[in-house]
Scaffold this motif. Sequence first.
Motif, PDB file in Angstrom:
ATOM      1  N   LYS A   1       0.884  -1.225  -0.060  1.00  0.00           N
ATOM      2  CA  LYS A   1      -0.149  -0.045   0.050  1.00  0.00           C
ATOM      3  C   LYS A   1       0.870   1.163   0.010  1.00  0.00           C
ATOM      4  CE  LYS A   1      -4.008  -2.151   2.053  1.00  0.00           C
ATOM      5  NZ  LYS A   1      -4.886  -2.027   3.191  1.00  0.00           N
ATOM      6  N   ALA A   2       2.260   1.239   0.569  1.00  0.00           N
ATOM      7  CA  ALA A   2       3.049   2.335   0.463  1.00  0.00           C
ATOM      8  C   ALA A   2       3.651   2.731  -0.775  1.00  0.00           C
ATOM      9  CB  ALA A   2       3.983   2.130   1.590  1.00  0.00           C
ATOM     10  N   GLY A   3       3.771   1.477  -1.578  1.00  0.00           N
ATOM     11  CA  GLY A   3       4.570   1.749  -2.894  1.00  0.00           C
ATOM     12  C   GLY A   3       3.599   2.271  -3.966  1.00  0.00           C
ATOM     13  N   HIS A   4       4.260   2.300  -5.128  1.00  0.00           N
ATOM     14  CA  HIS A   4       3.526   2.716  -6.409  1.00  0.00           C
ATOM     15  C   HIS A   4       3.565   1.767  -7.546  1.00  0.00           C
ATOM     16  CE1 HIS A   4       4.733   6.332  -4.373  1.00  0.00           C
ATOM     17  NE2 HIS A   4       3.692   7.018  -4.665  1.00  0.00           N
ATOM     18  N   ASP A   5       2.603   1.586  -8.394  1.00  0.00           N
ATOM     19  CA  ASP A   5       2.554   0.892  -9.467  1.00  0.00           C
ATOM     20  C   ASP A   5       3.105   1.971 -10.639  1.00  0.00           C
ATOM     21  OD1 ASP A   5       1.214  -1.402  -8.356  1.00  0.00           O
ATOM     22  OD2 ASP A   5      -0.679  -0.613  -9.188  1.00  0.00           O
ATOM     23  N   LEU A   6       4.154   1.392 -11.369  1.00  0.00           N
ATOM     24  CA  LEU A   6       4.883   2.360 -12.110  1.00  0.00           C
ATOM     25  C   LEU A   6       4.781   2.359 -13.755  1.00  0.00           C
ATOM     26  CD1 LEU A   6       8.269   2.119 -10.387  1.00  0.00           C
ATOM     27  CD2 LEU A   6       6.528   3.890  -9.896  1.00  0.00           C
TER      28      LEU A   6
ATOM     29  N   GLY B   1       3.338   6.956 -11.427  1.00  0.00           N
ATOM     30  CA  GLY B   1       3.381   6.161 -10.214  1.00  0.00           C
ATOM     31  C   GLY B   1       1.928   6.300  -9.546  1.00  0.00           C
ATOM     32  N   THR B   2       1.234   5.344  -9.631  1.00  0.00           N
ATOM     33  CA  THR B   2      -0.056   5.490  -9.244  1.00  0.00           C
ATOM     34  C   THR B   2      -0.245   4.605  -7.885  1.00  0.00           C
ATOM     35  OG1 THR B   2      -0.865   3.345 -10.605  1.00  0.00           O
ATOM     36  CG2 THR B   2      -0.957   5.681 -11.434  1.00  0.00           C
ATOM     37  N   GLY B   3      -1.365   4.853  -7.042  1.00  0.00           N
ATOM     38  CA  GLY B   3      -1.439   4.114  -5.894  1.00  0.00           C
ATOM     39  C   GLY B   3      -0.349   4.691  -4.891  1.00  0.00           C
ATOM     40  N   GLY B   4      -0.239   4.197  -3.839  1.00  0.00           N
ATOM     41  CA  GLY B   4       0.697   4.347  -2.682  1.00  0.00           C
ATOM     42  C   GLY B   4       0.175   5.328  -1.674  1.00  0.00           C
ATOM     43  N   VAL B   5       0.900   5.670  -0.648  1.00  0.00           N
ATOM     44  CA  VAL B   5       0.132   6.403   0.350  1.00  0.00           C
ATOM     45  C   VAL B   5       0.400   7.988   0.185  1.00  0.00           C
ATOM     46  CG1 VAL B   5       0.450   7.201   2.928  1.00  0.00           C
ATOM     47  CG2 VAL B   5       0.529   4.619   2.167  1.00  0.00           C
ATOM     48  N   LYS B   6       1.223   8.189  -0.330  1.00  0.00           N
ATOM     49  CA  LYS B   6       1.705   9.472  -1.027  1.00  0.00           C
ATOM     50  C   LYS B   6       1.975   9.760  -2.319  1.00  0.00           C
ATOM     51  CE  LYS B   6       6.352   9.741   1.077  1.00  0.00           C
ATOM     52  NZ  LYS B   6       7.168  10.435   1.638  1.00  0.00           N
ATOM     53  N   PRO B   7       1.908  10.893  -3.015  1.00  0.00           N
ATOM     54  CA  PRO B   7       2.114  10.678  -4.562  1.00  0.00           C
ATOM     55  C   PRO B   7       3.597  10.663  -4.768  1.00  0.00           C
ATOM     56  CG  PRO B   7       0.880  12.888  -3.954  1.00  0.00           C
ATOM     57  CD  PRO B   7       1.160  12.014  -2.576  1.00  0.00           C
ATOM     58  N   LEU B   8       3.884   9.907  -5.633  1.00  0.00           N
ATOM     59  CA  LEU B   8       5.309   9.893  -6.266  1.00  0.00           C
ATOM     60  C   LEU B   8       6.061  11.309  -6.578  1.00  0.00           C
ATOM     61  CD1 LEU B   8       7.340   7.547  -7.085  1.00  0.00           C
ATOM     62  CD2 LEU B   8       6.458   7.864  -9.483  1.00  0.00           C
TER      63      LEU B   8
ATOM     64  N   ALA C   1      12.217  -3.158  -0.726  1.00  0.00           N
ATOM     65  CA  ALA C   1      12.891  -2.254   0.218  1.00  0.00           C
ATOM     66  C   ALA C   1      12.250  -2.514   1.591  1.00  0.00           C
ATOM     67  CB  ALA C   1      12.424  -0.748  -0.243  1.00  0.00           C
ATOM     68  N   PHE C   2      12.517  -1.750   2.583  1.00  0.00           N
ATOM     69  CA  PHE C   2      12.185  -2.015   3.928  1.00  0.00           C
ATOM     70  C   PHE C   2      12.164  -3.467   4.417  1.00  0.00           C
ATOM     71  CE2 PHE C   2       9.796   1.750   2.162  1.00  0.00           C
ATOM     72  CZ  PHE C   2      10.470   2.657   2.774  1.00  0.00           C
ATOM     73  N   PHE C   3      13.396  -3.924   4.191  1.00  0.00           N
ATOM     74  CA  PHE C   3      13.666  -5.418   4.262  1.00  0.00           C
ATOM     75  C   PHE C   3      12.645  -6.373   3.811  1.00  0.00           C
ATOM     76  CE2 PHE C   3      14.943  -2.589   8.057  1.00  0.00           C
ATOM     77  CZ  PHE C   3      16.186  -2.874   7.700  1.00  0.00           C
ATOM     78  N   GLY C   4      12.200  -6.071   2.553  1.00  0.00           N
ATOM     79  CA  GLY C   4      11.321  -6.960   1.730  1.00  0.00           C
ATOM     80  C   GLY C   4      10.010  -6.622   1.811  1.00  0.00           C
ATOM     81  N   ALA C   5       9.486  -5.840   3.037  1.00  0.00           N
ATOM     82  CA  ALA C   5       8.178  -5.568   3.083  1.00  0.00           C
ATOM     83  C   ALA C   5       7.505  -4.987   2.180  1.00  0.00           C
ATOM     84  CB  ALA C   5       7.853  -4.685   4.378  1.00  0.00           C
ATOM     85  N   LEU C   6       8.194  -4.154   1.095  1.00  0.00           N
ATOM     86  CA  LEU C   6       7.789  -3.512  -0.125  1.00  0.00           C
ATOM     87  C   LEU C   6       8.578  -3.871  -1.311  1.00  0.00           C
ATOM     88  CD1 LEU C   6       5.990  -1.543  -1.813  1.00  0.00           C
ATOM     89  CD2 LEU C   6       7.931   0.170  -1.129  1.00  0.00           C
TER      90      LEU C   6
END
Length: 185
Positions: free
Chosen positions: A29-34, A71-78, A161-166
């Motif tokens: 949920k934190a990342g983006h579809d690119l 970049g779409t999705g994510g908690v905040k804009p790219l 990233a983030f130890f594999g969480a994302l």
Amino acid sequence: MDVEAGTYALGPRSGRLLVLTGRAGLGAKAGHDLTIEVTRWRGEAVVEPDDPAACRVTVEAEAASMRVREGTGGVKPLTDSDRVEIEKNMRDKVLKADQHPLITFRSTRVEGDPGAFRVEGELTIVGVTRPAVVDGALADGRARGRAIVTQSGWGIRPYSAFFGALKLRDEVEIIFEVRLGEGRG
């Protein structure tokens, strides 16, 4: 307009070559579809609408020319700094563009008809060559299509990233749309 038999030059002047990525992992949920555009690429398509076996295509893409367009999705804009960081990681860590500057595709078999064709070929990424399949169609003077590439099949570990969480999904979608009308021989 129907596509006429001939040899067509391909590249950014005739169309677009895009890579679409998706997210996976607990932090998806934190990342983006690119949407990533290949900005420097070239190729050639030999088109024989009445004889698919006589068709062939080659494409060379510069690994270092990929640019994050959306970049779409994510908690905040790219952000612009996110784009720069993603492009650097893609170029240096994922594609190792300094060692493997070109990504290539060479068809080995074409079947179908202008309304729905399938191109089998050899795709080389990071120095590894494996079979790949492109599905597409010709209409209104354009070729459109897509392929699914599973990164791990070429020895690429999807970015995390983030130890594999994302992390990025292992499968990326390659899509293209090119105008067939200029550069005909």
